[in-house]
Design a protein around this motif. Structure first.
Motif, PDB file in Angstrom:
ATOM      1  N   PHE A  55       3.109  72.708  18.428  1.00 26.85           N
ATOM      2  CA  PHE A  55       2.723  73.738  17.460  1.00 26.85           C
ATOM      3  C   PHE A  55       3.923  74.618  17.134  1.00 26.85           C
ATOM      4  O   PHE A  55       4.039  75.743  17.610  1.00 26.85           O
ATOM      5  CB  PHE A  55       1.559  74.581  18.011  1.00 26.85           C
ATOM      6  CG  PHE A  55       0.346  73.750  18.312  1.00 26.85           C
ATOM      7  CD1 PHE A  55      -0.468  73.298  17.287  1.00 26.85           C
ATOM      8  CD2 PHE A  55       0.044  73.393  19.612  1.00 26.85           C
ATOM      9  CE1 PHE A  55      -1.575  72.519  17.557  1.00 26.85           C
ATOM     10  CE2 PHE A  55      -1.060  72.606  19.895  1.00 26.85           C
ATOM     11  CZ  PHE A  55      -1.867  72.167  18.863  1.00 26.85           C
ATOM     12  N   PRO A  56       4.846  74.110  16.315  1.00 24.11           N
ATOM     13  CA  PRO A  56       6.066  74.866  16.015  1.00 24.11           C
ATOM     14  C   PRO A  56       5.794  76.058  15.095  1.00 24.11           C
ATOM     15  O   PRO A  56       4.746  76.133  14.439  1.00 24.11           O
ATOM     16  CB  PRO A  56       6.939  73.834  15.303  1.00 24.11           C
ATOM     17  CG  PRO A  56       5.954  72.901  14.657  1.00 24.11           C
ATOM     18  CD  PRO A  56       4.789  72.834  15.609  1.00 24.11           C
ATOM     19  N   ALA A  57       6.765  76.947  15.054  1.00 25.96           N
ATOM     20  CA  ALA A  57       6.694  78.087  14.133  1.00 25.96           C
ATOM     21  C   ALA A  57       6.887  77.586  12.706  1.00 25.96           C
ATOM     22  O   ALA A  57       7.601  76.610  12.465  1.00 25.96           O
ATOM     23  CB  ALA A  57       7.781  79.100  14.479  1.00 25.96           C
ATOM     24  N   ASN A  58       6.255  78.258  11.776  1.00 26.95           N
ATOM     25  CA  ASN A  58       6.418  77.945  10.363  1.00 26.95           C
ATOM     26  C   ASN A  58       7.743  78.530   9.893  1.00 26.95           C
ATOM     27  O   ASN A  58       7.901  79.745   9.845  1.00 26.95           O
ATOM     28  CB  ASN A  58       5.264  78.548   9.565  1.00 26.95           C
ATOM     29  CG  ASN A  58       5.351  78.265   8.080  1.00 26.95           C
ATOM     30  OD1 ASN A  58       6.341  77.747   7.581  1.00 26.95           O
ATOM     31  ND2 ASN A  58       4.301  78.621   7.363  1.00 26.95           N
ATOM     32  N   PRO A  59       8.715  77.681   9.531  1.00 29.64           N
ATOM     33  CA  PRO A  59      10.019  78.218   9.105  1.00 29.64           C
ATOM     34  C   PRO A  59       9.938  79.052   7.830  1.00 29.64           C
ATOM     35  O   PRO A  59      10.782  79.903   7.592  1.00 29.64           O
ATOM     36  CB  PRO A  59      10.880  76.970   8.909  1.00 29.64           C
ATOM     37  CG  PRO A  59       9.927  75.840   8.758  1.00 29.64           C
ATOM     38  CD  PRO A  59       8.673  76.232   9.477  1.00 29.64           C
ATOM     39  N   GLU A  60       8.911  78.839   7.022  1.00 28.84           N
ATOM     40  CA  GLU A  60       8.748  79.598   5.782  1.00 28.84           C
ATOM     41  C   GLU A  60       8.221  81.012   6.024  1.00 28.84           C
ATOM     42  O   GLU A  60       8.267  81.842   5.142  1.00 28.84           O
ATOM     43  CB  GLU A  60       7.806  78.852   4.830  1.00 28.84           C
ATOM     44  CG  GLU A  60       8.314  77.490   4.418  1.00 28.84           C
ATOM     45  CD  GLU A  60       9.611  77.564   3.621  1.00 28.84           C
ATOM     46  OE1 GLU A  60       9.727  78.451   2.756  1.00 28.84           O
ATOM     47  OE2 GLU A  60      10.499  76.735   3.892  1.00 28.84           O
ATOM     48  N   ALA A  61       7.709  81.279   7.213  1.00 29.39           N
ATOM     49  CA  ALA A  61       7.091  82.577   7.507  1.00 29.39           C
ATOM     50  C   ALA A  61       8.047  83.510   8.242  1.00 29.39           C
ATOM     51  O   ALA A  61       7.641  84.574   8.680  1.00 29.39           O
ATOM     52  CB  ALA A  61       5.822  82.375   8.312  1.00 29.39           C
ATOM     53  N   HIS A  62       9.321  83.147   8.367  1.00 34.94           N
ATOM     54  CA  HIS A  62      10.242  83.950   9.183  1.00 34.94           C
ATOM     55  C   HIS A  62      10.459  85.368   8.663  1.00 34.94           C
ATOM     56  O   HIS A  62      10.828  86.249   9.418  1.00 34.94           O
ATOM     57  CB  HIS A  62      11.584  83.222   9.355  1.00 34.94           C
ATOM     58  CG  HIS A  62      12.390  83.124   8.098  1.00 34.94           C
ATOM     59  ND1 HIS A  62      12.139  82.165   7.146  1.00 34.94           N
ATOM     60  CD2 HIS A  62      13.419  83.870   7.649  1.00 34.94           C
ATOM     61  CE1 HIS A  62      13.008  82.336   6.154  1.00 34.94           C
ATOM     62  NE2 HIS A  62      13.784  83.351   6.434  1.00 34.94           N
ATOM     63  N   ASN A  63      10.222  85.620   7.391  1.00 34.02           N
ATOM     64  CA  ASN A  63      10.390  86.975   6.849  1.00 34.02           C
ATOM     65  C   ASN A  63       9.114  87.801   6.883  1.00 34.02           C
ATOM     66  O   ASN A  63       9.120  88.969   6.523  1.00 34.02           O
ATOM     67  CB  ASN A  63      10.903  86.906   5.405  1.00 34.02           C
ATOM     68  CG  ASN A  63      12.335  86.462   5.346  1.00 34.02           C
ATOM     69  OD1 ASN A  63      13.124  86.758   6.249  1.00 34.02           O
ATOM     70  ND2 ASN A  63      12.685  85.730   4.308  1.00 34.02           N
ATOM     71  N   ASP A  64       8.015  87.202   7.294  1.00 34.51           N
ATOM     72  CA  ASP A  64       6.738  87.909   7.336  1.00 34.51           C
ATOM     73  C   ASP A  64       6.592  88.611   8.684  1.00 34.51           C
ATOM     74  O   ASP A  64       6.551  87.954   9.716  1.00 34.51           O
ATOM     75  CB  ASP A  64       5.599  86.905   7.126  1.00 34.51           C
ATOM     76  CG  ASP A  64       4.225  87.563   7.071  1.00 34.51           C
ATOM     77  OD1 ASP A  64       4.074  88.713   7.545  1.00 34.51           O
ATOM     78  OD2 ASP A  64       3.297  86.913   6.576  1.00 34.51           O
ATOM     79  N   PRO A  65       6.517  89.949   8.698  1.00 29.84           N
ATOM     80  CA  PRO A  65       6.407  90.670   9.968  1.00 29.84           C
ATOM     81  C   PRO A  65       5.119  90.355  10.731  1.00 29.84           C
ATOM     82  O   PRO A  65       5.037  90.591  11.930  1.00 29.84           O
ATOM     83  CB  PRO A  65       6.456  92.143   9.564  1.00 29.84           C
ATOM     84  CG  PRO A  65       6.093  92.170   8.117  1.00 29.84           C
ATOM     85  CD  PRO A  65       6.512  90.844   7.542  1.00 29.84           C
ATOM     86  N   ASN A  66       4.103  89.813  10.052  1.00 32.50           N
ATOM     87  CA  ASN A  66       2.866  89.441  10.729  1.00 32.50           C
ATOM     88  C   ASN A  66       2.945  88.070  11.384  1.00 32.50           C
ATOM     89  O   ASN A  66       2.066  87.694  12.139  1.00 32.50           O
ATOM     90  CB  ASN A  66       1.690  89.452   9.745  1.00 32.50           C
ATOM     91  CG  ASN A  66       1.397  90.844   9.246  1.00 32.50           C
ATOM     92  OD1 ASN A  66       1.431  91.794  10.013  1.00 32.50           O
ATOM     93  ND2 ASN A  66       1.145  90.962   7.961  1.00 32.50           N
ATOM     94  N   ALA A  67       3.979  87.311  11.086  1.00 34.38           N
ATOM     95  CA  ALA A  67       4.111  85.939  11.595  1.00 34.38           C
ATOM     96  C   ALA A  67       5.002  85.917  12.832  1.00 34.38           C
ATOM     97  O   ALA A  67       6.030  85.283  12.864  1.00 34.38           O
ATOM     98  CB  ALA A  67       4.665  85.035  10.502  1.00 34.38           C
TER      99      ALA A  67
END
Length: 125
Positions: A55-67
Motif C-alpha cells: 500500500f504505497p503512498a500516492n505520489p500525486e498527493a505529496h502536496n496535500d497536507p491531509n495526505a
C-alpha cells in the motif's frame, strides 16, 4: 482450560472490523476477509509484502497536507514495536492504489488502532 490447537482463522475471518497482522518489521502475515474487502486485495497480493510496498503512498498527493497517512501510520507502527503499547490514530488520508492498475489511486481515509500482541512483540494487529 484453553485448547492450544483451537483454529482461530474462522473467527479472525468472520470479524467485521478489517484486521491485518504485521511482523515487527511491518511485513503482512495475515489479513481477514473484511480487510481484503476494504482494500480490494487478495491474500496472495499482500502476504509476505511490507505494508508500505503493498500500500504505497500516492505520489500525486505529496502536496496535500491531509495526505500524511503513510508517515503517520509508519511512525505509529514503529512506536508500537518500540514501546509495546497500543496506539489509536484519528482519521488519516492514505489513498489506495487500485489493484491491477499501478499508479492509479483512489482517495481513501482510514483510522486504525495499532495493537501489539505481547510476550515479546511478534505481531501488530
Amino acid at each position: 482450560m484453553t485448547d492450544s490447537k483451537f483454529d482461530y482463522e474462522p473467527v479472525f475471518n468472520a470479524m467485521l472490523a478489517p484486521l491485518v497482522v504485521l511482523t515487527p518489521d511491518l511485513v503482512i502475515v495475515a489479513a481477514n476477509n473484511s480487510y481484503l474487502k476494504a482494500t480490494g486485495r487478495s491474500r496472495t497480493d499482500m502476504l509476505g509484502q511490507p505494508i508500505f510496498t503493498a500500500f504505497p503512498a500516492n505520489p500525486e498527493a505529496h502536496n496535500d497536507p491531509n495526505a500524511r497517512g503513510v508517515r503517520v501510520l509508519r511512525a505509529s507502527l514503529e512506536r508500537v514495536v518500540a514501546t509495546g503499547k497500543a496506539e489509536s490514530l484519528p482519521l488519516q488520508r492514505h489513498d489506495l492504489e487500485v489493484a491491477g492498475e499501478p499508479g492509479l489511486f483512489v482517495e481513501r481515509y482510514w483510522s486504525s488502532i495499532n495493537t501489539p500482541v505481547l510476550g515479546s512483540v511478534l505481531w501488530i494487529r
